[in-house]
Enzyme design. Structure first.
Site, PDB file in Angstrom:
ATOM      1  N   ASP A 103      36.380  38.673  43.470  1.00 35.86           N
ATOM      2  CA  ASP A 103      34.980  39.062  44.346  1.00 35.86           C
ATOM      3  C   ASP A 103      34.475  37.379  44.115  1.00 35.86           C
ATOM      4  OD1 ASP A 103      34.808  41.623  44.237  1.00 35.86           O
ATOM      5  OD2 ASP A 103      33.821  42.054  42.929  1.00 35.86           O
ATOM      6  N   LYS A 134      25.806  41.088  43.522  1.00 34.73           N
ATOM      7  CA  LYS A 134      26.683  41.724  44.580  1.00 34.73           C
ATOM      8  C   LYS A 134      26.654  43.450  43.962  1.00 34.73           C
ATOM      9  CE  LYS A 134      30.663  43.431  42.816  1.00 34.73           C
ATOM     10  NZ  LYS A 134      30.861  45.006  43.257  1.00 34.73           N
TER      11      LYS A 134
HETATM   12  C1  LIG Z   1      35.417  46.964  41.686  1.00 31.19           C
HETATM   13  C2  LIG Z   1      35.027  45.395  41.961  1.00 31.19           C
HETATM   14  C3  LIG Z   1      34.407  45.586  43.259  1.00 31.19           C
HETATM   15  O1  LIG Z   1      34.077  44.776  44.473  1.00 31.19           O
HETATM   16  O2  LIG Z   1      34.500  45.021  41.536  1.00 31.19           O
HETATM   17  P1  LIG Z   1      33.346  45.172  40.506  1.00 31.19           P
HETATM   18  O3  LIG Z   1      33.273  46.946  40.667  1.00 31.19           O
HETATM   19  O4  LIG Z   1      34.642  45.217  39.073  1.00 31.19           O
HETATM   20  O5  LIG Z   1      32.260  44.133  40.266  1.00 31.19           O
HETATM   21  C4  LIG Z   1      36.183  44.513  42.333  1.00 31.19           C
HETATM   22  O6  LIG Z   1      37.074  45.273  42.920  1.00 31.19           O
HETATM   23  C5  LIG Z   1      37.119  44.076  41.497  1.00 31.19           C
HETATM   24  O7  LIG Z   1      36.749  43.035  41.393  1.00 31.19           O
HETATM   25  P2  LIG Z   1      37.311  41.468  40.698  1.00 31.19           P
HETATM   26  O8  LIG Z   1      36.571  42.349  39.564  1.00 31.19           O
HETATM   27  O9  LIG Z   1      36.941  40.100  41.001  1.00 31.19           O
HETATM   28  O10 LIG Z   1      38.346  41.467  39.881  1.00 31.19           O
HETATM   29  P3  LIG Z   1      40.136  40.708  39.614  1.00 31.19           P
HETATM   30  O11 LIG Z   1      39.691  40.202  38.333  1.00 31.19           O
HETATM   31  O12 LIG Z   1      40.568  40.094  40.903  1.00 31.19           O
HETATM   32  O13 LIG Z   1      40.811  42.175  38.555  1.00 31.19           O
HETATM   33  C6  LIG Z   1      40.844  42.554  37.801  1.00 31.19           C
HETATM   34  C7  LIG Z   1      41.928  43.622  37.873  1.00 31.19           C
HETATM   35  O14 LIG Z   1      41.138  45.026  38.691  1.00 31.19           O
HETATM   36  C8  LIG Z   1      41.534  45.926  39.605  1.00 31.19           C
HETATM   37  N1  LIG Z   1      41.927  45.803  40.909  1.00 31.19           N
HETATM   38  C9  LIG Z   1      41.062  44.198  41.856  1.00 31.19           C
HETATM   39  C10 LIG Z   1      40.942  44.252  42.768  1.00 31.19           C
HETATM   40  C11 LIG Z   1      41.812  45.578  43.860  1.00 31.19           C
HETATM   41  N2  LIG Z   1      41.290  44.980  44.574  1.00 31.19           N
HETATM   42  N3  LIG Z   1      42.359  45.798  43.212  1.00 31.19           N
HETATM   43  C12 LIG Z   1      42.725  46.789  41.985  1.00 31.19           C
HETATM   44  O15 LIG Z   1      43.404  46.837  41.700  1.00 31.19           O
HETATM   45  C13 LIG Z   1      43.249  44.903  38.390  1.00 31.19           C
HETATM   46  O16 LIG Z   1      43.731  45.874  37.898  1.00 31.19           O
HETATM   47  C14 LIG Z   1      42.998  44.242  38.371  1.00 31.19           C
HETATM   48  O17 LIG Z   1      43.987  43.450  37.474  1.00 31.19           O
END
Ligand SMILES: C[C@@](CO)(OP(=O)(O)O)[C@H](O)COP(=O)(O)OP(=O)(O)OC[C@H]1O[C@@H](n2ccc(N)nc2=O)[C@H](O)[C@@H]1O
Ligand SMILES: Nc1ncnc2c1ncn2[C@@H]1O[C@H](COP(=O)(O)OP(=O)(O)O)[C@@H](O)[C@H]1O
Length: 317
Positions: free
Chosen positions: A143, A13
């Protein structure tokens, strides 16, 4: 009887819009985001086995834990519990072939978890509906539900509450992969730190972007791409500023950091433009490698081709 494996193909994504609210009491941030599923994919195969475990193949496989820390294995355990099976002895082997950059902000681990849920739903004949699978997915990571759903979707809450969004067009992207990954919690933490120091400009309302998606004009969409985590990712890795500039100089309409980074995604006018931008960007020396991708594509899907069948010989005219 030889057990029949099930293979699921699942997309990466990009967040077209990522508005990050304040940090909540549970440590998560409230989000308003628009996800788009892209044609970079992982293939995840599950098979009944008396040698349970995880195998990781493909690009970046060495950086992915092939043990209980793998998000796909956490999906196995959670679904086993849900189905009343022994999570300590689920009797399955999960094998993944990675095409999604690891720790790149493109949700590859989440994609593997989503694919594993869907594949096991078939292998174990659980017949869980999409809503139930999505609820389980949300417990594995913010995600994960989107990787099941695919397409283009508005995400709220932690990003796990989804509504499909109308997107009239296929968008063409160039994806610039960086040398090392970045840890998501560190990037959210850096945004909190930057916000305590100064007020980085927030991305604003999502509505104009939703209208641009409905119109199907990539030029209009390009003006509205935005990611609150970009300032934090660039602060932790200043070289990304150069990558973002190089993509636009190469002819992309706009570039953004994908999610928590460090991958950068460049929106292009059409497929030909994307190939040209990719060629120029890969010569600019600002990233490890580039890929061309398009979106939206469907979410996790059982592959029709059975992975245990030998590939038929190619016949050339
Ligand atoms: C930033 C994003 C954008 O889509 O994606 P990535 O770039 O990592 O793929 C997401 O919010 C990442 O989602 P995901 O990777 O599933 O996160 P999770 O395992 O739920 O959380 C990992 C950590 O990220 C932080 N977290 C995640 C989601 C959220 N809404 N707020 C947060 O602060 C928290 O510190 C949490 O402990
Ligand atoms: N199946 C998996 N694929 C990729 N990474 C995984 C997986 N399971 C656990 N991880 C770990 O999760 C971290 C985040 O990886 P990934 O999901 O690829 O990136 P991001 O969260 O930036 O989108 C990595 O550091 C990796 O070690």
């Amino acid at each position: 009887m030889v057990p029949t494996p099930i293979t699921v193909r699942v997309p990466a994504k990009v967040n077209l819009h990522l508005s990050v609210g304040e940090s909540r009491e549970d440590g998560y941030h409230e989000l308003v985001t628009v996800f788009q599923a892209l044609s970079l994919t992982d293939d995840v195969t599950v098979v009944g086995s008396d040698e349970p475990g995880v195998e990781v193949h493909g690009e970046g496989a060495g950086e992915v834990p092939a043990d209980g820390r793998n998000l796909a294995w956490r999906a196995v355990r959670l679904l086993a519990e849900h189905a009343g099976r022994d999570p300590e002895a689920p009797g399955v082997r999960v094998s993944m072939n990675k095409g999604i950059p690891v720790a790149g902000g493109m949700a590859g681990g989440s994609a593997d978890a989503a694919a594993t849920l869907l594949a096991l739903n078939g292998l174990w004949h659980l017949e869980l509906g999409r809503d139930e699978l999505s609820e389980i997915a949300g417990r594995l990571g913010s995600d994960v539900p989107f990787a099941l759903q695919g397409g283009t979707a508005l995400g709220t809450g932690r990003g796990e509450r989804l509504v499909p969004v109308l997107a009239r067009h296929t968008y063409h992207w160039v994806i610039a992969l960086d040398r090392d990954g970045m840890e998501t919690p560190g990037v959210y933490g850096e945004l909190d730190r930057l916000r305590a120091e100064s007020k980085p400009n927030p991305v604003g309302d999502v509505e104009p972007l939703l209208e641009a998606l409905a119109s199907g004009d990539p030029r209009q969409l390009a003006l509205l791409l935005g990611n609150d985590l970009q300032a934090a990712a660039v602060s932790l890795r200043p070289g990304l500023r150069r990558t973002l500039r190089a993509g636009v100089q190469a002819g992309a309409l706009a570039g953004i950091v994908s999610g928590s980074g460090p991958t950068c995604a460049f929106l292009c006018t059409d497929a030909d433009a994307a190939v040209k931008v990719a060629a120029e960007l890969s010569g600019a020396g600002v990233c490890r490698t580039v890929r061309v991708a398009h979106g939206p594509v469907p979410g996790a899907k059982v592959s029709e081709e059975r992975s245990d069948r030998p590939t038929p010989p190619q016949v050339h005219a």
